[in-house]
Motif scaffolding. Structure first.
Motif, mmCIF file in Angstrom:
data_model
loop_
_atom_site.group_PDB
_atom_site.id
_atom_site.type_symbol
_atom_site.label_atom_id
_atom_site.label_comp_id
_atom_site.label_asym_id
_atom_site.label_seq_id
_atom_site.Cartn_x
_atom_site.Cartn_y
_atom_site.Cartn_z
ATOM 1 N N ASN A 41 -33.408 0.608 -13.238
ATOM 2 C CA ASN A 41 -32.360 -0.312 -12.836
ATOM 3 C C ASN A 41 -31.456 -0.580 -14.037
ATOM 4 N N LYS A 42 -30.165 -0.660 -13.782
ATOM 5 C CA LYS A 42 -29.224 -1.037 -14.829
ATOM 6 C C LYS A 42 -29.411 -2.528 -15.069
ATOM 7 N N ALA A 43 -29.777 -2.900 -16.297
ATOM 8 C CA ALA A 43 -30.070 -4.294 -16.614
ATOM 9 C C ALA A 43 -28.793 -5.109 -16.625
ATOM 10 N N LYS A 44 -28.917 -6.311 -16.138
ATOM 11 C CA LYS A 44 -27.783 -7.231 -16.179
ATOM 12 C C LYS A 44 -27.794 -7.929 -17.530
ATOM 13 N N THR A 45 -26.659 -7.888 -18.210
ATOM 14 C CA THR A 45 -26.548 -8.555 -19.505
ATOM 15 C C THR A 45 -25.698 -9.799 -19.326
ATOM 16 N N SER A 46 -26.205 -10.926 -19.785
ATOM 17 C CA SER A 46 -25.502 -12.197 -19.605
ATOM 18 C C SER A 46 -24.314 -12.322 -20.560
ATOM 19 N N THR A 47 -24.513 -11.904 -21.803
ATOM 20 C CA THR A 47 -23.413 -11.951 -22.770
ATOM 21 C C THR A 47 -23.415 -10.647 -23.555
ATOM 22 N N LYS A 48 -22.241 -10.165 -23.818
ATOM 23 C CA LYS A 48 -22.118 -8.930 -24.583
ATOM 24 C C LYS A 48 -22.084 -9.288 -26.068
ATOM 25 N N THR A 49 -23.037 -8.761 -26.809
ATOM 26 C CA THR A 49 -23.091 -9.004 -28.236
ATOM 27 C C THR A 49 -22.216 -7.986 -28.955
ATOM 28 N N VAL A 50 -21.311 -8.485 -29.744
ATOM 29 C CA VAL A 50 -20.418 -7.616 -30.491
ATOM 30 C C VAL A 50 -20.974 -7.475 -31.901
ATOM 31 N N SER A 51 -21.081 -6.242 -32.345
ATOM 32 C CA SER A 51 -21.574 -5.975 -33.690
ATOM 33 C C SER A 51 -20.675 -6.623 -34.728
ATOM 34 N N ARG A 52 -21.296 -7.230 -35.742
ATOM 35 C CA ARG A 52 -20.489 -7.836 -36.803
ATOM 36 C C ARG A 52 -19.682 -6.793 -37.556
ATOM 37 N N PHE A 53 -20.156 -5.541 -37.540
ATOM 38 C CA PHE A 53 -19.411 -4.474 -38.205
ATOM 39 C C PHE A 53 -18.168 -4.111 -37.403
ATOM 40 N N ARG A 54 -18.263 -4.141 -36.063
ATOM 41 C CA ARG A 54 -17.087 -3.876 -35.239
ATOM 42 C C ARG A 54 -16.064 -4.987 -35.449
ATOM 43 N N THR A 55 -16.515 -6.223 -35.544
ATOM 44 C CA THR A 55 -15.617 -7.341 -35.806
ATOM 45 C C THR A 55 -14.972 -7.195 -37.174
ATOM 46 N N ALA A 56 -15.765 -6.835 -38.175
ATOM 47 C CA ALA A 56 -15.234 -6.648 -39.524
ATOM 48 C C ALA A 56 -14.181 -5.542 -39.525
ATOM 49 N N HIS A 57 -14.438 -4.489 -38.779
ATOM 50 C CA HIS A 57 -13.486 -3.373 -38.717
ATOM 51 C C HIS A 57 -12.135 -3.841 -38.180
ATOM 52 N N SER A 58 -12.163 -4.698 -37.162
ATOM 53 C CA SER A 58 -10.903 -5.146 -36.572
ATOM 54 C C SER A 58 -10.190 -6.192 -37.419
ATOM 55 N N LYS A 59 -10.923 -6.875 -38.322
ATOM 56 C CA LYS A 59 -10.329 -7.926 -39.140
ATOM 57 C C LYS A 59 -10.073 -7.509 -40.580
ATOM 58 N N GLY A 60 -10.616 -6.378 -40.971
ATOM 59 C CA GLY A 60 -10.510 -5.955 -42.357
ATOM 60 C C GLY A 60 -9.085 -5.659 -42.785
ATOM 61 N N LYS A 61 -8.841 -5.836 -44.075
ATOM 62 C CA LYS A 61 -7.526 -5.549 -44.655
ATOM 63 C C LYS A 61 -7.719 -4.590 -45.823
ATOM 64 N N LEU A 62 -6.750 -3.762 -46.064
ATOM 65 C CA LEU A 62 -6.837 -2.816 -47.165
ATOM 66 C C LEU A 62 -6.833 -3.510 -48.525
ATOM 67 N N THR A 63 -6.346 -4.736 -48.581
ATOM 68 C CA THR A 63 -6.232 -5.445 -49.852
ATOM 69 C C THR A 63 -7.428 -6.348 -50.130
ATOM 70 N N MET A 64 -8.465 -6.267 -49.346
ATOM 71 C CA MET A 64 -9.623 -7.144 -49.515
ATOM 72 C C MET A 64 -10.422 -6.741 -50.749
ATOM 73 N N SER A 65 -10.986 -7.759 -51.416
ATOM 74 C CA SER A 65 -11.846 -7.491 -52.553
ATOM 75 C C SER A 65 -13.234 -7.097 -52.052
ATOM 76 N N THR A 66 -14.052 -6.563 -52.932
ATOM 77 C CA THR A 66 -15.422 -6.197 -52.572
ATOM 78 C C THR A 66 -16.185 -7.422 -52.092
ATOM 79 N N ASP A 67 -16.015 -8.560 -52.755
ATOM 80 C CA ASP A 67 -16.703 -9.789 -52.349
ATOM 81 C C ASP A 67 -16.287 -10.213 -50.940
ATOM 82 N N GLU A 68 -15.012 -10.090 -50.623
ATOM 83 C CA GLU A 68 -14.530 -10.446 -49.288
ATOM 84 C C GLU A 68 -15.107 -9.508 -48.232
#
Length: 81
Positions: A41-68
């Motif tokens: 059976n295809k499991a029902k998922t209540s909330t879709k968990t978004v990977s923090r790496f996918r979020t970082a990819h969409s928010k990242g900037k080329l000018t960010m420091s290593t610490d950022e």
């Protein structure tokens, strides 16, 4: 169909397509009825968990420091510039 040494089987493409099963996106579950028969059976998922790496990819900037970048990938935030 054969079961691998790791207990894996391949779900046929036509079954995946008809059930809407997508690689790396869909969870499935195995259900047993009162007669002992097993069903997939295809499991029902209540909330879709978004990977923090996918979020970082969409928010990242080329000018960010290593610490950022490190703070972003660890789930933290960084100061706005």
């Amino acid at each position: 169909m054969r079961v691998t040494s790791k207990g894996q089987v391949t779900i046929p493409q036509n079954v995946r397509e008809s059930m809407g099963i997508l690689p790396a996106e869909t969870d499935i579950e195995f259900l047993q009825d009162e007669n002992g028969r097993w069903y997939i059976n295809k499991a029902k998922t209540s909330t879709k968990t978004v990977s923090r790496f996918r979020t970082a990819h969409s928010k990242g900037k080329l000018t960010m420091s290593t610490d950022e970048i490190m703070a972003l990938t660890r789930g933290g935030s960084w100061p706005s510039s």
